[in-house]
Design an enzyme around this catalytic site. Sequence first.
Site, short mmCIF file in Angstrom:
data_model
loop_
_atom_site.label_atom_id
_atom_site.label_comp_id
_atom_site.label_asym_id
_atom_site.label_seq_id
_atom_site.Cartn_x
_atom_site.Cartn_y
_atom_site.Cartn_z
N ASP A 20 -95.27 -4.04 -112.82
CA ASP A 20 -95.07 -3.48 -111.48
C ASP A 20 -94.20 -4.43 -110.66
OD1 ASP A 20 -95.51 -2.95 -108.62
OD2 ASP A 20 -96.93 -1.46 -109.37
N ASP B 296 -95.44 -5.54 -107.09
CA ASP B 296 -96.56 -6.51 -107.17
C ASP B 296 -96.05 -7.88 -107.61
OD1 ASP B 296 -98.42 -4.70 -106.34
OD2 ASP B 296 -99.15 -4.21 -108.35
N ARG C 143 -95.21 5.36 -105.22
CA ARG C 143 -95.60 6.39 -106.18
C ARG C 143 -97.09 6.64 -106.11
NH1 ARG C 143 -93.48 5.87 -112.22
NH2 ARG C 143 -95.19 4.37 -112.26
N THR D 96 -100.33 11.40 -109.50
CA THR D 96 -99.27 12.39 -109.76
C THR D 96 -97.96 11.74 -110.19
OG1 THR D 96 -98.42 12.33 -107.49
CG2 THR D 96 -100.20 13.90 -107.94
C1 PRP Z 1 -91.87 1.58 -107.94
C2 PRP Z 1 -90.42 1.18 -108.03
C3 PRP Z 1 -89.72 2.47 -107.69
C4 PRP Z 1 -90.62 3.50 -108.31
C5 PRP Z 1 -90.04 3.92 -109.62
O1 PRP Z 1 -92.31 1.57 -106.64
O2 PRP Z 1 -90.08 0.13 -107.21
O3 PRP Z 1 -89.56 2.69 -106.31
O4 PRP Z 1 -91.90 2.87 -108.52
O5 PRP Z 1 -90.74 4.94 -110.18
P1 PRP Z 1 -90.17 6.42 -110.33
O6 PRP Z 1 -88.79 6.30 -110.88
O7 PRP Z 1 -91.13 7.05 -111.30
O8 PRP Z 1 -90.20 7.08 -109.00
P2 PRP Z 1 -93.87 1.63 -106.26
O9 PRP Z 1 -94.34 3.03 -106.14
O10 PRP Z 1 -94.64 0.79 -107.23
O11 PRP Z 1 -93.91 1.03 -104.82
P3 PRP Z 1 -93.71 -0.49 -104.35
O12 PRP Z 1 -92.27 -0.85 -104.58
O13 PRP Z 1 -94.08 -0.45 -102.91
O14 PRP Z 1 -94.65 -1.34 -105.16
N1 URA Z 2 -92.63 1.01 -111.04
C1 URA Z 2 -92.71 -0.27 -111.49
O1 URA Z 2 -92.78 -1.21 -110.68
N2 URA Z 2 -92.70 -0.48 -112.81
C2 URA Z 2 -92.62 0.52 -113.71
O2 URA Z 2 -92.60 0.26 -114.92
C3 URA Z 2 -92.53 1.84 -113.22
C4 URA Z 2 -92.53 2.06 -111.88
#
Ligand code: PRP
Ligand code: URA
Length: 207
Positions: free
Chosen positions: A198, A201, A103, A107
């Site tokens: 997160d 993370d 994400r 945005t």
């Molecule tokens: C997180 C999570 C989803 C997304 C959810 O990923 O694992 O993929 O955000 O958010 P949304 O429903 O608003 O799209 P992130 O962007 O943190 O990436 P990562 O898994 O690589 O940390």
């Molecule tokens: N992605 C995450 O990992 N946590 C949230 O709460 C939203 C998006």
Amino acid sequence: MALHIINHPMIQHKLTIMRRKETGTREFRDLLREIGMLMGYEVTRDFPLKTVTIETPMQQMVAHELAGRKILLVPILRAGLGMVDGLLTLIPTAKVGHIGMYRDESTHEPVFYYYKMPQGKDRIVIITDPMLATGGSACDAIHRLKEDGYSNIRMMCLVAAPEGVKRVQLEYPEVDIYTAALDDGLNSDCYIMPGLGDAGDRIFGTK
Ligand code: PRP
Ligand code: URA
């Protein structure tokens, strides 16, 4: 269109440990893997069976086995990876495809970077991603899979926000969503509240 909230006590207990801010990376990862397997029971509950005649050491009998639909697990990188090993414990013959997206911090829209699937489009697809927040990543993943020829798709997450559920149900009413919790909603940074922070993370110890 169906939202399945899996409120099994073992899953709820493990999720509560994951939500605690003091839970460390190793325990978080282990619990997500365990929950992945446990949720797998519900996500596969409607899989069709066929009868087969077998011989036990005692006598012949008519027994049941899966009717042969092949399974494809599709984690959304990175966090979706955390549920795959648990599901593979349950479905060891499943193939695994990968969709990479993150994400954008300002945005909150998904940024796509990777797509790799095995051969064969007739598989039951289980997308895994612990967090369904705005629903942007889930919808983008479903869109890409449908465009690529997959039609039987379900979504498995851990914590969902009502906003994300609504968006997926609106755009893809045919996709069933399985989650262990439906939380209160999103904050101004589009994080799920109360959520667990997160997920990526916390699984990988980044940040
Ligand atoms: C997180 C999570 C989803 C997304 C959810 O990923 O694992 O993929 O955000 O958010 P949304 O429903 O608003 O799209 P992130 O962007 O943190 O990436 P990562 O898994 O690589 O940390
Ligand atoms: N992605 C995450 O990992 N946590 C949230 O709460 C939203 C998006």
